[in-house]
Scaffold this active site. Structure first.
Site, PDB file in Angstrom:
ATOM      1  N   GLU A  12       0.911  -1.052   0.031  1.00 21.78           N
ATOM      2  CA  GLU A  12      -0.044  -0.068  -0.075  1.00 21.78           C
ATOM      3  C   GLU A  12       1.148   1.299   0.097  1.00 21.78           C
ATOM      4  O   GLU A  12       1.700   1.362   0.769  1.00 21.78           O
ATOM      5  CB  GLU A  12      -0.764   0.078   1.289  1.00 21.78           C
ATOM      6  CG  GLU A  12      -2.040  -0.999   1.205  1.00 21.78           C
ATOM      7  CD  GLU A  12      -3.248  -0.819   2.320  1.00 21.78           C
ATOM      8  OE1 GLU A  12      -3.173   0.254   2.916  1.00 21.78           O
ATOM      9  OE2 GLU A  12      -3.820  -1.678   2.362  1.00 21.78           O
ATOM     10  N   HIS A  70      -4.184   6.610   0.391  1.00 21.81           N
ATOM     11  CA  HIS A  70      -3.392   5.334   0.116  1.00 21.81           C
ATOM     12  C   HIS A  70      -4.062   4.515  -0.831  1.00 21.81           C
ATOM     13  O   HIS A  70      -4.918   4.931  -1.321  1.00 21.81           O
ATOM     14  CB  HIS A  70      -3.371   4.621   1.836  1.00 21.81           C
ATOM     15  CG  HIS A  70      -4.730   4.047   2.132  1.00 21.81           C
ATOM     16  ND1 HIS A  70      -5.563   4.917   2.594  1.00 21.81           N
ATOM     17  CD2 HIS A  70      -5.274   2.959   2.289  1.00 21.81           C
ATOM     18  CE1 HIS A  70      -6.620   4.194   3.030  1.00 21.81           C
ATOM     19  NE2 HIS A  70      -6.344   2.827   2.808  1.00 21.81           N
ATOM     20  N   HIS A  72      -5.253   0.385  -2.052  1.00 20.51           N
ATOM     21  CA  HIS A  72      -5.725  -0.655  -1.853  1.00 20.51           C
ATOM     22  C   HIS A  72      -5.329  -1.714  -2.782  1.00 20.51           C
ATOM     23  O   HIS A  72      -5.991  -1.831  -4.019  1.00 20.51           O
ATOM     24  CB  HIS A  72      -7.198  -0.992  -1.428  1.00 20.51           C
ATOM     25  CG  HIS A  72      -7.551  -0.378  -0.150  1.00 20.51           C
ATOM     26  ND1 HIS A  72      -8.761  -0.417   0.187  1.00 20.51           N
ATOM     27  CD2 HIS A  72      -7.162   0.021   1.038  1.00 20.51           C
ATOM     28  CE1 HIS A  72      -9.065   0.070   1.434  1.00 20.51           C
ATOM     29  NE2 HIS A  72      -7.729   0.666   1.780  1.00 20.51           N
ATOM     30  N   ASP A  83      -9.073   1.048   8.169  1.00 15.49           N
ATOM     31  CA  ASP A  83      -9.023   2.700   7.779  1.00 15.49           C
ATOM     32  C   ASP A  83      -9.853   3.462   8.633  1.00 15.49           C
ATOM     33  O   ASP A  83      -9.682   4.517   9.157  1.00 15.49           O
ATOM     34  CB  ASP A  83      -9.328   2.434   6.328  1.00 15.49           C
ATOM     35  CG  ASP A  83      -8.431   1.881   5.344  1.00 15.49           C
ATOM     36  OD1 ASP A  83      -7.287   1.622   5.565  1.00 15.49           O
ATOM     37  OD2 ASP A  83      -9.019   1.472   4.228  1.00 15.49           O
TER      38      ASP A  83
END
Length: 124
Positions: A12, A70, A72, A83
């Site tokens: 990630e 970020h 995934h 999260d």
């Protein structure tokens, strides 16, 4: 952001979005990449010294924290329970990059009070 997401695969990727808030719109001026200290493909934790350095940069350049991003790499295209539990900045937008049928996509969310709401994102 897209280039960073690809660069750090299979982990990630993560970072901070610096910018301005105008008329209830968040305008990103700079993307500040931060190392994922967990080096995981399913979780991220920003490297603490780099995160402090990024916040110092914001202050020195009179910029606001307008977002956190970020990726995934394996989906989903929405915030995971982790999260949501670890979202410490509910006043900014959280962008999540994930692969889709037509390539990588970016979705925006406000994460507050143990839940999330998707918001529109316009990438110029």
């Amino acid at each position: 952001m897209h280039a960073l997401v690809l660069k750090y695969l299979p982990e990630e990727a993560c970072g901070i979005l610096a910018g301005l808030i105008k008329d209830n719109r968040y305008v990103v001026k700079e993307v500040l990449p931060i190392t994922n200290a967990l080096h995981s493909r399913t979780r991220f934790r920003m490297d603490a010294p780099q995160q402090v350095e990024a916040f110092n940069y914001l202050e020195a350049h009179d910029l606001a924290l307008v977002g956190i991003f970020h990726s995934h790499p394996d989906g989903p295209a929405y915030p995971s329970p982790t999260d949501i539990a670890e979202a410490f900045y509910d006043e900014c937008v959280h962008l999540i990059w994930s692969p889709g049928k037509e390539g990588w996509q970016c979705h925006g969310f406000l994460i507050q009070a143990g839940g999330y709401k998707e918001i529109p994102v316009r990438i110029l």
